[in-house]
Enzyme design. Sequence first.
Site, PDB file in Angstrom:
ATOM      1  CG  ASP A  94      -2.072   0.968   1.104  1.00 19.01           C
ATOM      2  OD1 ASP A  94      -2.934   0.976   1.989  1.00 19.01           O
ATOM      3  OD2 ASP A  94      -2.092   1.734   0.110  1.00 19.01           O
ATOM      4  CG  ASP A 267      -5.881  -5.204   2.408  1.00 19.99           C
ATOM      5  OD1 ASP A 267      -6.415  -4.409   1.615  1.00 19.99           O
ATOM      6  OD2 ASP A 267      -5.551  -4.898   3.587  1.00 19.99           O
ATOM      7  CB  CYS A 305     -10.320 -26.495   9.598  1.00 17.79           C
ATOM      8  SG  CYS A 305      -8.946 -25.351   9.245  1.00 17.79           S
ATOM      9  CB  CYS A 307      -5.410 -24.820   9.663  1.00 18.54           C
ATOM     10  SG  CYS A 307      -5.977 -24.749  11.363  1.00 18.54           S
ATOM     11  CB  CYS A 310      -8.201 -27.743  12.584  1.00 17.58           C
ATOM     12  SG  CYS A 310      -9.045 -26.185  12.903  1.00 17.58           S
ATOM     13  CG  HIS A 336      -8.737 -21.795  12.452  1.00 20.72           C
ATOM     14  ND1 HIS A 336      -9.184 -22.944  11.838  1.00 20.72           N
ATOM     15  CD2 HIS A 336      -9.837 -20.990  12.570  1.00 20.72           C
ATOM     16  CE1 HIS A 336     -10.489 -22.863  11.611  1.00 20.72           C
ATOM     17  NE2 HIS A 336     -10.914 -21.684  12.046  1.00 20.72           N
TER      18      HIS A 336
HETATM   19  O1  LIG Z   1      -8.463   4.585  -0.151  1.00 25.02           O
HETATM   20  C1  LIG Z   1      -7.470   3.898   0.227  1.00 25.02           C
HETATM   21  N1  LIG Z   1      -6.237   4.123  -0.311  1.00 25.02           N
HETATM   22  C2  LIG Z   1      -5.182   3.432   0.112  1.00 25.02           C
HETATM   23  N2  LIG Z   1      -5.258   2.464   1.067  1.00 25.02           N
HETATM   24  C3  LIG Z   1      -6.444   2.198   1.677  1.00 25.02           C
HETATM   25  C4  LIG Z   1      -6.512   1.247   2.713  1.00 25.02           C
HETATM   26  C5  LIG Z   1      -7.740   1.029   3.329  1.00 25.02           C
HETATM   27  N3  LIG Z   1      -8.093   0.234   4.393  1.00 25.02           N
HETATM   28  C6  LIG Z   1      -9.419   0.479   4.579  1.00 25.02           C
HETATM   29  N4  LIG Z   1     -10.158  -0.056   5.570  1.00 25.02           N
HETATM   30  C7  LIG Z   1      -9.510  -0.831   6.601  1.00 25.02           C
HETATM   31  C8  LIG Z   1     -10.540  -1.078   7.672  1.00 25.02           C
HETATM   32  N5  LIG Z   1      -9.942  -1.966   8.657  1.00 25.02           N
HETATM   33  C9  LIG Z   1     -10.984  -2.939   9.099  1.00 25.02           C
HETATM   34  C10 LIG Z   1     -10.443  -3.878  10.156  1.00 25.02           C
HETATM   35  C11 LIG Z   1      -9.871  -3.091  11.329  1.00 25.02           C
HETATM   36  C12 LIG Z   1      -8.847  -2.062  10.879  1.00 25.02           C
HETATM   37  C13 LIG Z   1      -9.401  -1.163   9.785  1.00 25.02           C
HETATM   38  N6  LIG Z   1      -9.938   1.335   3.704  1.00 25.02           N
HETATM   39  C14 LIG Z   1      -8.901   1.718   2.908  1.00 25.02           C
HETATM   40  C15 LIG Z   1      -8.848   2.645   1.876  1.00 25.02           C
HETATM   41  C16 LIG Z   1      -7.605   2.887   1.270  1.00 25.02           C
HETATM   42 ZN   LIG Z   2      -8.278 -24.722  11.317  1.00 29.12          ZN
END
Ligand SMILES: O=c1nc[nH]c2cc3[nH]c(NCCN4CCCCC4)nc3cc12
Ligand SMILES: [Zn+2]
Length: 373
Positions: A94, A267, A305, A307, A310, A336
């Site tokens: 990223d 991701d 599973c 893994c 498991c 897991h």
């Molecule tokens: O607009 C983005 N440009 C570059 N990288 C990004 C990464 C991102 N990650 C997320 N959301 C992550 C949400 N996540 C959910 C689980 C807990 C931690 C936060 N939106 C995003 C938008 C972007």
């Molecule tokens: Zn498992």
Amino acid sequence: MPAITYELIKQDPATGARAGIIHTPHGSFPTPIFMPVGTQASVKGVSPEELHDMGAGIILSNTYHLFLRPGSDLVREAGGLHKFMNWDGAILTDSGGFQVFSLGDLRKITEEGVTFRSHIDGSKKFLSPEVSMKVQMDLGSDIVMAFDECIPYPADYDYAKASTARTTRWAQRCKEVMTSPHQGLFGIVQGGMYKDLRTRSVNELVEMDFPGYAVGGLSVGEPKELMYEMLDHTVEQLPKDKPRYLMGVGTPDCLVEGVMHGIDMFDCVFPTRVARNGTAMTWNGRLVMKNAEFTSDFRPLEEGCDCYACRNFSRAYIRHLVRANEIFGLRLLSLHNLRFLQRFMHEMRQSIIEERFGEFRRNFLDNYNYGAK
Ligand SMILES: O=c1nc[nH]c2cc3[nH]c(NCCN4CCCCC4)nc3cc12
Ligand SMILES: [Zn+2]
């Protein structure tokens, strides 16, 4: 020959869901795919060999974190991120914009770039399209994300319009300096929650002909229905012969809906983060391993599973480890949860190929307990 190419295997006749293969300089992998997150050049508690054994074809790492520590010069001296962390599969990095907003102490955004204070030592730092590209070229990741601004939610129309236009100009600057023939640069669509701005962002980025496109600015606290609405509007305008990547998503229900809307790559820190909180992911929802119900439950986390956790340990043992704060317990849950998501994506891909994705989606959503058990 571009570094990253997409091969369509099967388009679901009834929805946007599709199965494909993405080819990279570090191997090819099937889509839809979930990418384990290795923010600081390590998927927390999991070895590269274990990642390989669980079927991970590509992992994500972060420019922001590696720029701050240990610095991309060191990683370049090590021969790049693949050598540094001894991972020979594909890597996506990223670009740092999102992390600056979510982690750094933001100082200022200008046309030039972003000035911020490091969350590690408070020192003043600067990231820009050019700096982000230099770092990602040092890291040698197979897929490089353009430097963008992830518009916060909510944001007013004028801010979203100006920010999206700047993200487009930043994407052009990334393209001009990303000269490595072994790395593919993906554009990131912004536009906030405004359909006309999303369309403008898509058109301007597609004009630059990137090898792949991410849908950015989502999973930022908006209601899921709004995320799906933006997704539906955005993905249908993207080229069919290029990969689509939904950043930061997500939970199994969001993965199914994202695939239905035509997303190929996902991701999220979710599987390893909830593992560290003592929670297992299963087809029917989450198991909070500290719960007393698992005290004498000698079954595996999930029947069927394959893994390491498991195959070798019981829910009772893992509950004991979690309650005793044994690191091994968190490792077993990470192994897991990551394997669960690989199996989940594999089953979903098979359902697309066998033209039964609609049935897969209904069955999964009917049985998935959204809350933690
Ligand atoms: O607009 C983005 N440009 C570059 N990288 C990004 C990464 C991102 N990650 C997320 N959301 C992550 C949400 N996540 C959910 C689980 C807990 C931690 C936060 N939106 C995003 C938008 C972007
Ligand atoms: Zn498992």
